[in-house]
Design a protein around this motif. Structure first.
Motif, PDB file in Angstrom:
ATOM      1  N   THR A   1       1.495   4.788  -2.285  1.00 27.56           N
ATOM      2  CA  THR A   1       1.805   6.141  -2.751  1.00 27.56           C
ATOM      3  C   THR A   1       3.136   6.607  -2.173  1.00 27.56           C
ATOM      4  N   ILE A   2       3.364   6.331  -0.896  1.00 25.69           N
ATOM      5  CA  ILE A   2       4.654   6.684  -0.281  1.00 25.69           C
ATOM      6  C   ILE A   2       5.785   5.947  -0.997  1.00 25.69           C
ATOM      7  N   ALA A   3       5.578   4.663  -1.292  1.00 23.42           N
ATOM      8  CA  ALA A   3       6.598   3.889  -2.008  1.00 23.42           C
ATOM      9  C   ALA A   3       6.842   4.466  -3.400  1.00 23.42           C
ATOM     10  N   LYS A   4       5.775   4.861  -4.083  1.00 20.02           N
ATOM     11  CA  LYS A   4       5.902   5.453  -5.415  1.00 20.02           C
ATOM     12  C   LYS A   4       6.683   6.767  -5.331  1.00 20.02           C
ATOM     13  N   MET A   5       6.404   7.550  -4.283  1.00 21.95           N
ATOM     14  CA  MET A   5       7.066   8.831  -4.100  1.00 21.95           C
ATOM     15  C   MET A   5       8.565   8.673  -3.829  1.00 21.95           C
TER      16      MET A   5
ATOM     17  N   ALA B   1      10.145   6.051   3.321  1.00 19.85           N
ATOM     18  CA  ALA B   1       9.630   7.356   3.741  1.00 19.85           C
ATOM     19  C   ALA B   1      10.717   8.423   3.651  1.00 19.85           C
ATOM     20  N   GLU B   2      11.951   8.050   3.991  1.00 17.05           N
ATOM     21  CA  GLU B   2      13.068   8.988   3.849  1.00 17.05           C
ATOM     22  C   GLU B   2      13.231   9.419   2.393  1.00 17.05           C
ATOM     23  N   LEU B   3      13.221   8.439   1.488  1.00 17.79           N
ATOM     24  CA  LEU B   3      13.363   8.750   0.066  1.00 17.79           C
ATOM     25  C   LEU B   3      12.216   9.620  -0.435  1.00 17.79           C
ATOM     26  N   ALA B   4      11.015   9.359   0.079  1.00 18.22           N
ATOM     27  CA  ALA B   4       9.855  10.168  -0.319  1.00 18.22           C
ATOM     28  C   ALA B   4      10.069  11.638   0.045  1.00 18.22           C
TER      29      ALA B   4
ATOM     30  N   ASN C   1      12.260  12.988  -2.749  1.00 16.08           N
ATOM     31  CA  ASN C   1      11.860  12.841  -4.151  1.00 16.08           C
ATOM     32  C   ASN C   1      10.417  13.200  -4.482  1.00 16.08           C
ATOM     33  N   ALA C   2       9.575  13.345  -3.490  1.00 17.41           N
ATOM     34  CA  ALA C   2       8.153  13.602  -3.760  1.00 17.41           C
ATOM     35  C   ALA C   2       7.928  15.000  -4.312  1.00 17.41           C
ATOM     36  N   GLU C   3       7.004  15.081  -5.237  1.00 19.09           N
ATOM     37  CA  GLU C   3       6.561  16.389  -5.724  1.00 19.09           C
ATOM     38  C   GLU C   3       5.451  16.886  -4.796  1.00 19.09           C
ATOM     39  N   ASP C   4       5.287  18.195  -4.715  1.00 18.86           N
ATOM     40  CA  ASP C   4       4.260  18.768  -3.843  1.00 18.86           C
ATOM     41  C   ASP C   4       2.871  18.218  -4.173  1.00 18.86           C
ATOM     42  N   SER C   5       2.603  18.025  -5.456  1.00 20.11           N
ATOM     43  CA  SER C   5       1.288  17.516  -5.862  1.00 20.11           C
ATOM     44  C   SER C   5       1.066  16.096  -5.337  1.00 20.11           C
ATOM     45  N   GLU C   6       2.133  15.305  -5.236  1.00 20.93           N
ATOM     46  CA  GLU C   6       2.009  13.949  -4.701  1.00 20.93           C
ATOM     47  C   GLU C   6       1.729  13.977  -3.197  1.00 20.93           C
ATOM     48  N   ILE C   7       2.333  14.929  -2.515  1.00 19.71           N
ATOM     49  CA  ILE C   7       2.075  15.070  -1.080  1.00 19.71           C
ATOM     50  C   ILE C   7       0.631  15.508  -0.865  1.00 19.71           C
ATOM     51  N   ASP C   8       0.146  16.399  -1.728  1.00 20.73           N
ATOM     52  CA  ASP C   8      -1.266  16.794  -1.671  1.00 20.73           C
ATOM     53  C   ASP C   8      -2.168  15.577  -1.862  1.00 20.73           C
TER      54      ASP C   8
ATOM     55  N   TYR D   1       8.869  -0.252  -4.536  1.00 26.36           N
ATOM     56  CA  TYR D   1       7.447  -0.154  -4.885  1.00 26.36           C
ATOM     57  C   TYR D   1       6.900  -1.511  -5.326  1.00 26.36           C
ATOM     58  N   GLN D   2       7.604  -2.185  -6.220  1.00 24.16           N
ATOM     59  CA  GLN D   2       7.124  -3.471  -6.733  1.00 24.16           C
ATOM     60  C   GLN D   2       7.066  -4.533  -5.639  1.00 24.16           C
ATOM     61  N   ILE D   3       8.089  -4.584  -4.791  1.00 23.38           N
ATOM     62  CA  ILE D   3       8.102  -5.566  -3.694  1.00 23.38           C
ATOM     63  C   ILE D   3       6.941  -5.308  -2.744  1.00 23.38           C
ATOM     64  N   LEU D   4       6.740  -4.052  -2.372  1.00 18.63           N
ATOM     65  CA  LEU D   4       5.653  -3.694  -1.460  1.00 18.63           C
ATOM     66  C   LEU D   4       4.299  -4.038  -2.076  1.00 18.63           C
ATOM     67  N   LYS D   5       4.143  -3.729  -3.345  1.00 17.66           N
ATOM     68  CA  LYS D   5       2.878  -4.015  -4.025  1.00 17.66           C
ATOM     69  C   LYS D   5       2.588  -5.512  -4.031  1.00 17.66           C
ATOM     70  N   ILE D   6       3.593  -6.315  -4.338  1.00 14.73           N
ATOM     71  CA  ILE D   6       3.416  -7.774  -4.349  1.00 14.73           C
ATOM     72  C   ILE D   6       3.087  -8.283  -2.946  1.00 14.73           C
ATOM     73  N   MET D   7       3.842  -7.801  -1.949  1.00 16.67           N
ATOM     74  CA  MET D   7       3.638  -8.256  -0.564  1.00 16.67           C
ATOM     75  C   MET D   7       2.252  -7.906  -0.041  1.00 16.67           C
ATOM     76  N   LEU D   8       1.798  -6.698  -0.330  1.00 19.73           N
ATOM     77  CA  LEU D   8       0.572  -6.205   0.287  1.00 19.73           C
ATOM     78  C   LEU D   8      -0.702  -6.518  -0.491  1.00 19.73           C
ATOM     79  N   THR D   9      -0.568  -6.822  -1.763  1.00 21.09           N
ATOM     80  CA  THR D   9      -1.774  -7.105  -2.539  1.00 21.09           C
ATOM     81  C   THR D   9      -2.001  -8.602  -2.738  1.00 21.09           C
ATOM     82  N   GLY D  10      -0.994  -9.415  -2.481  1.00 19.43           N
ATOM     83  CA  GLY D  10      -1.146 -10.853  -2.653  1.00 19.43           C
ATOM     84  C   GLY D  10      -2.078 -11.453  -1.616  1.00 19.43           C
ATOM     85  N   ASP D  11      -2.953 -12.331  -2.044  1.00 19.64           N
ATOM     86  CA  ASP D  11      -3.847 -13.094  -1.160  1.00 19.64           C
ATOM     87  C   ASP D  11      -4.657 -12.191  -0.223  1.00 19.64           C
TER      88      ASP D  11
END
Length: 127
Positions: free
Chosen positions: A46-50, A4-7, A10-17, A57-67
């Motif tokens: 989205t926060i991870a992507k931002m 969240a700190e990195l977001a 690094n986030a663009e305004d459109s991503e926050i929208d 992002y990849q670790i979170l995606k694997i952790m949260l989408t698995g099973d």
């Protein structure tokens, strides 16, 4: 919390929208009696992507989408949705304000709540 700190940096305004739009969609779903787990998942991804950290992002995606684990998390937290909504709002607002400290603290509070909910669930304190 670091994501969240990195977001904030690094986030663009459109991503926050986009993040705020996802939150509105999430609110609509849970007010309609649905879990909204797929949107909840999308908010976190989205926060991870931002953050622009591809590893996080990849670790979170694997952790949260698995099973189908995120659906299980959402089910556990179903009775505590109002708390979860407030916590998501705080995270998104901190990112909108570009406040890394607030974003980190808000995300840590949210994750602590999720862990607490899971512990209660597995101990039988939440139905």
């Amino acid at each position: 919390g670091h994501t969240a700190e990195l977001a904030c940096h690094n986030a663009e305004d459109s991503e926050i929208d986009e993040l705020e739009h996802l939150m509105l969609e999430y609110l609509h779903l849970i007010r309609s009696g649905e879990l909204g787990s797929h949107i909840d998942l999308e908010i976190h991804l989205t926060i991870a992507k931002m953050s622009r950290n591809k590893t996080i992002y990849q670790i979170l995606k694997i952790m949260l989408t698995g099973d189908n684990v995120y659906t299980k998390f959402s089910f556990v937290s179903d009775k505590l949705k109002h708390i979860q909504v407030k916590q998501h709002d705080a995270i998104i607002q901190a990112i909108r304000e570009r406040s890394p400290e607030k974003a980190r603290e808000s995300m840590e509070t949210h994750l602590d709540q999720v862990i607490s909910d899971l512990e209660k669930y597995f101990l039988g304190d939440i139905e």
